[in-house]
Design a protein around this motif. Structure first.
Motif, mmCIF file in Angstrom:
data_model
loop_
_atom_site.group_PDB
_atom_site.id
_atom_site.type_symbol
_atom_site.label_atom_id
_atom_site.label_comp_id
_atom_site.label_asym_id
_atom_site.label_seq_id
_atom_site.Cartn_x
_atom_site.Cartn_y
_atom_site.Cartn_z
ATOM 1 N N ASN A 48 41.771 36.598 17.050
ATOM 2 C CA ASN A 48 42.558 37.276 18.081
ATOM 3 C C ASN A 48 41.649 38.059 19.016
ATOM 4 O O ASN A 48 41.845 38.089 20.233
ATOM 5 N N LEU A 49 40.647 38.704 18.436
ATOM 6 C CA LEU A 49 39.694 39.465 19.244
ATOM 7 C C LEU A 49 38.991 38.547 20.243
ATOM 8 O O LEU A 49 38.857 38.863 21.433
ATOM 9 N N LEU A 50 38.577 37.399 19.762
ATOM 10 C CA LEU A 50 37.879 36.466 20.643
ATOM 11 C C LEU A 50 38.823 35.907 21.701
ATOM 12 O O LEU A 50 38.477 35.815 22.883
ATOM 13 N N VAL A 74 41.544 37.219 22.901
ATOM 14 C CA VAL A 74 41.892 38.250 23.890
ATOM 15 C C VAL A 74 40.833 38.292 24.980
ATOM 16 O O VAL A 74 41.129 38.349 26.170
ATOM 17 N N HIS A 75 39.596 38.250 24.564
ATOM 18 C CA HIS A 75 38.523 38.403 25.539
ATOM 19 C C HIS A 75 38.241 37.129 26.309
ATOM 20 O O HIS A 75 37.783 37.167 27.442
ATOM 21 N N LEU A 76 38.488 36.019 25.706
ATOM 22 C CA LEU A 76 38.156 34.770 26.379
ATOM 23 C C LEU A 76 39.323 34.219 27.185
ATOM 24 O O LEU A 76 39.154 33.272 27.943
ATOM 25 N N ASN A 77 40.491 34.828 27.015
ATOM 26 C CA ASN A 77 41.675 34.281 27.651
ATOM 27 C C ASN A 77 42.385 35.309 28.538
ATOM 28 O O ASN A 77 43.550 35.141 28.860
ATOM 29 N N GLY A 78 41.666 36.363 28.859
ATOM 30 C CA GLY A 78 42.262 37.362 29.741
ATOM 31 C C GLY A 78 43.369 38.159 29.096
ATOM 32 O O GLY A 78 44.224 38.720 29.772
ATOM 33 N N GLY A 79 43.381 38.182 27.795
ATOM 34 C CA GLY A 79 44.454 38.912 27.126
ATOM 35 C C GLY A 79 44.107 40.384 27.008
ATOM 36 O O GLY A 79 43.165 40.887 27.585
ATOM 37 N N GLY A 80 44.884 41.091 26.209
ATOM 38 C CA GLY A 80 44.598 42.506 26.008
ATOM 39 C C GLY A 80 45.692 43.382 26.594
ATOM 40 O O GLY A 80 46.835 42.958 26.793
ATOM 41 N N ALA A 81 45.306 44.622 26.848
ATOM 42 C CA ALA A 81 46.278 45.605 27.334
ATOM 43 C C ALA A 81 46.873 45.168 28.665
ATOM 44 O O ALA A 81 46.204 44.551 29.492
ATOM 45 N N ASN A 82 48.122 45.491 28.834
ATOM 46 C CA ASN A 82 48.799 45.172 30.086
ATOM 47 C C ASN A 82 49.720 46.324 30.445
ATOM 48 O O ASN A 82 50.652 46.642 29.710
ATOM 49 N N ASP A 83 49.412 46.955 31.585
ATOM 50 C CA ASP A 83 50.229 48.088 32.013
ATOM 51 C C ASP A 83 51.131 47.710 33.191
ATOM 52 O O ASP A 83 51.685 48.580 33.838
ATOM 53 N N ARG A 94 29.977 41.683 24.886
ATOM 54 C CA ARG A 94 30.965 41.667 25.966
ATOM 55 C C ARG A 94 30.688 42.790 26.956
ATOM 56 O O ARG A 94 30.776 42.617 28.172
ATOM 57 N N ARG A 148 41.145 32.935 33.444
ATOM 58 C CA ARG A 148 42.124 34.010 33.222
ATOM 59 C C ARG A 148 41.386 35.288 32.862
ATOM 60 O O ARG A 148 40.457 35.271 32.074
ATOM 61 N N HIS A 149 41.840 36.383 33.434
ATOM 62 C CA HIS A 149 41.118 37.640 33.248
ATOM 63 C C HIS A 149 42.049 38.790 32.993
ATOM 64 O O HIS A 149 43.208 38.781 33.412
ATOM 65 N N ASN A 150 41.490 39.755 32.304
ATOM 66 C CA ASN A 150 42.147 41.055 32.207
ATOM 67 C C ASN A 150 41.469 41.965 33.226
ATOM 68 O O ASN A 150 40.265 42.155 33.200
ATOM 69 N N HIS A 190 45.713 48.385 33.211
ATOM 70 C CA HIS A 190 45.284 47.025 32.912
ATOM 71 C C HIS A 190 46.324 46.027 33.383
ATOM 72 O O HIS A 190 47.522 46.270 33.253
ATOM 73 N N SER A 195 46.869 42.038 32.432
ATOM 74 C CA SER A 195 46.314 40.963 31.607
ATOM 75 C C SER A 195 46.745 39.600 32.115
ATOM 76 O O SER A 195 47.768 39.463 32.791
ATOM 77 N N GLY A 196 45.972 38.616 31.755
ATOM 78 C CA GLY A 196 46.311 37.229 32.066
ATOM 79 C C GLY A 196 46.371 36.924 33.543
ATOM 80 O O GLY A 196 47.205 36.125 33.964
ATOM 81 N N GLN A 229 37.956 44.864 25.550
ATOM 82 C CA GLN A 229 39.247 45.351 25.059
ATOM 83 C C GLN A 229 39.046 46.008 23.693
ATOM 84 O O GLN A 229 39.272 45.388 22.653
#
Lengths: 61, 665
Positions: free
Chosen positions: A15-17, A19-28, B479, B513-515, B573, B575-576, B624
């Motif tokens: 999941n960590l990988l 998130v970082h490789l797919n633009g995932g993570g926090a979303n505000d 990273r 795709r980026h955050n 942030h 995401s995606g 992240q």
């Protein structure tokens, strides 16, 4: 003997990988379609944010 | 070398120059050889029949040297008419011309050579647990007994007076070197050597099981079966020649196996606590983990100890195999251990061999054994064959030390300290080895040497956890070190009068795709807050991503004095976000105060006052850390739980020891 914990940690690291490789993570933010087809570039004042807006006063003591 | 028996004229053969005596096989006359003169000394007693596999002429190998057995001294412990034990000391001639001794006792073998007994104490001064020097090592006296030479056979370098008891003291070291001090003569003799396994000696020419035993008396050596003289129940004698006592499991009669059938004692064995059923039936055969041969269960004892008014019971099963001797299988609350004789002594924390067992921890072969319990064990019930004269109510001091799954046990009496080393055995393995019906009863509590089933899981999980955290942390560092540069920077002023404060700009997001992290840094805030509605608009796709960021600065004073509170930089942030061209829209808002011009009153001020300025940046792919910390926190729970279970298991184990919390020790 297979340990389920190994799978859990592999999933967490994965999941960590991901998130970082797919633009995932926090979303505000909020994602929404533009309404009315109007050009925001030409008339930026006409845009209404989908984010909960309004004055937000942070009171002091 | 040959001569003739001075008594009967039979030819006497000498195989060794060392032999000073020989027993004539025809007339049992002991002949002494002095130079080339041969003198009859007297008649020797008939040999006690036994189950020894060795006979005159048996050959073997020890430490690379071959040997041949040429003589025997048969020894007894206790009174000659009712010996407590019988054993053989075989005299062997080695290929290098040396003479040595092969001690055979309870199916085990001790090879030794006579050495000078320098500095040995006198027979009246030697004590159990005493420390002596042996082969440049420290040795402990582990047995002080009185024995008598019963009779002789073949060639011997010396003989002993058979009319009196001599003191014998066994010595043990930490390395396996052992010795016996023999006080049968004016000066003590030291027999120094080590204990050997049967197969190590590579015997040839052994006495076969179906050969005739020697001696006129009927004894247990020739007994295969025996009917109980009291109840008539049939019994199979499985360790004939070694077993001293048989306790009938049906009527509790104790039968002296070593006496002639005519004069065999039969005593009613007073069982202390009534019949106790043996979980492994007498006569069962099995090979347990750790054993390389099949053993027979020949005896059973129920034992007990009382601690703080509570009676703790356990069972001990005597196992026998002709080439391995005796082992013990113990059972307590459904937990089983296999114990074997230990011919070494452990070392104490000072590095010295242990004399009398104490409450300190011990070390053996690099392992640390913690003291678990010191108790006085008494015998409640017996059944089957035993190699000593079992007495009702007999007891001993037992001290246990554990290094799970192993246990060291010191069983002390007035005459000896017996060390055994044990290994925990699963109940299912006992049932499987002996072919017992059904399933073993469920175990209760935690045994002193029971392996902790949670240690392996705990260790494994901590290892996995640490590997994952380290890998994750290294990835996060990578990273952070390879974070792309900003994809947008904008600087604007917030004026006191501005008809339209909304700003728009073009933003290019890199492919993929980026955050995105959108940050606003405000300068010059003074009693103001700034609220920024931010939109990233995909004009082609007619999609918008909206968010908001707030900054502020406030100050004032109260009863406690002046105070100030500010957040000049904040972010959000998204995401995606797919790579491509976007329109950035920023709509700032702030509070009106004091001299500020209202926004929509009157004509525009040609010289608007700047209330504050702000810089907006957009950073793609910021590390992240939230997902990393989630991995750290979630992943920690199972190893912590395993550690708790392992710790709880140990707490339960030690609650049964002398060192339980709240105990006096």
């Amino acid at each position: 003997m297979k340990d389920w914990y190994t799978y859990i940690m592999v999933a967490l690291v994965g999941n960590l990988l991901l998130v970082h490789l797919n633009g995932g993570g926090a979303n505000d933010g909020v994602k929404a379609p533009l309404e009315g087809g109007r050009s925001v570039r030409n008339n930026p004042g006409s845009y209404r944010s989908h984010y909960s807006s309004g004055y937000y006063h942070i009171g002091g003591k | 070398m040959q001569s003739q028996c001075p008594s009967c004229g039979n030819t006497l053969n000498y195989k060794s120059e060392l032999s000073a005596y020989v027993v004539c096989s025809a007339c049992q006359t002991l002949v002494a050889r002095k130079n080339m003169q041969f003198e009859a000394v007297g008649k020797v007693a008939a040999l006690q029949s036994d189950a020894s596999l060795i006979k005159l002429g048996t050959q073997g190998t020890f430490d690379g040297k071959s040997f041949e057995v040429v003589g025997r001294i048969q020894m007894i412990l206790g009174k000659p008419d009712r010996p407590d034990a019988v054993w053989n000391e075989w005299f062997a001639v080695f290929s290098n011309g040396a003479g040595g001794w092969l001690g055979e006792h309870l199916g085990e073998y001790f090879v030794s050579f006579v050495r000078p007994a320098e500095g040995a104490p006198g027979s009246s001064q030697i004590q159990l647990g005493q420390m002596l020097g042996l082969d440049k090592q420290r040795a402990v006296v582990t047995s002080v007994s009185r024995g008598t030479a019963l009779t002789f056979e073949g060639e011997l370098p010396f003989v002993m007076d058979t009319s009196y008891e001599a003191v014998f003291a066994d010595l043990s070291t930490t390395t396996g070197v052992a010795g016996t001090l023999d006080y049968s003569d004016d000066s003590p003799l030291l027999f120094q050597g080590r204990w050997c396994r049967f197969e190590e000696l590579k015997f040839q020419g052994l006495r076969l099981g179906d050969e005739e035993g020697q001696g006129a008396q009927l004894s247990a050596a020739n007994l295969k079966t025996l009917k109980c003289p009291t109840c008539g129940a049939p019994h199979e004698i499985r360790a004939g020649g070694l077993s001293q006592t048989l306790v009938c499991q049906y009527c509790d009669s104790g039968i002296d196996l070593n006496a002639d059938a005519t004069f065999r004692d039969v005593l009613k064995f007073e069982q202390a606590m009534g019949k106790v059923p043996a979980k492994v039936p007498l006569g069962s055969k099995g090979k347990l983990p750790g054993q390389d041969k099949t053993f027979t269960c020949i005896g059973f004892m129920a034992k007990a100890t009382v601690v703080d008014g509570i009676r703790y019971k356990w069972g001990e099963y005597l196992l026998y195999e002709p080439t391995r001797g005796y082992q013990w299988l113990t059972e307590s609350n459904g937990h089983w251990s296999l114990l074997q004789p230990l011919h070494k002594v452990p070392v104490n924390p000072q590095g010295m061999p242990v004399g009398q067992p104490t409450n300190s921890q011990l070390a053996l072969e690099g392992k640390t054994f913690k003291h678990f319990q010191s108790t006085h064990a008494s015998v409640d019930y017996v059944a089957g064959e035993f190699y000593w004269r079992v007495r009702a109510g007999e007891g001993s001091q037992v001290v246990d030390y554990v290094c799970p799954p192993e246990v060291l046990s010191a069983d002390s009496t007035q005459e000896e300290i017996n060390w055994t080393r044990g290994q925990y055995v699963q109940a299912s393995e006992v049932w499987k080895a002996f072919g017992l019906q059904g399933s073993p009863p469920e175990s209760r509590g935690v045994a002193n040497n029971q392996p902790n089933p949670y240690y392996a899981a705990s260790s494994r999980r901590w290892l996995i956890y640490l590997l994952a955290v380290v890998a994750g942390f290294l990835f996060m560092l990578f990273r952070a070190a390879t974070t792309p540069k900003l994809c947008f920077t904008g600087n604007w002023d917030y004026l006191d009068y501005q008809a339209d404060r909304v700003q728009v700009a073009n933003v290019t997001v890199p492919p993929g795709r980026h955050n995105l992290y959108i940050s606003v840094h405000a300068n010059g805030l003074d009693q103001r807050w700034g609220y920024f509605l931010i939109s990233l608009i995909d004009e082609k796709g007619q999609q918008a991503r909206d968010t908001a960021v707030q900054v502020y600065q406030e100050r004032g004073s109260d009863d406690e004095g002046p105070w100030a509170d500010s957040v000049n930089e904040a972010g959000a942030h998204l995401s995606g976000v797919q790579g491509g061209e976007y329109l950035l829209r920023v709509e700032p808002q702030s509070n009106v105060q004091g001299q500020d011009q209202p926004e929509v009153m009157g004509p525009p001020n040609p010289n608007p006052r700047r209330l504050f300025s702000y810089m907006l940046t957009i950073q793609p792919d910021l590390p992240q850390w939230g997902s990393f910390w989630m991995m750290v926190m979630l992943g920690l729970l199972p190893p912590l739980y395993s550690l708790w279970r392992a710790s709880n298991f140990e707490t339960r184990r030690w609650s049964e020891s002398d060192h339980a919390p709240g105990s006096d020790e």
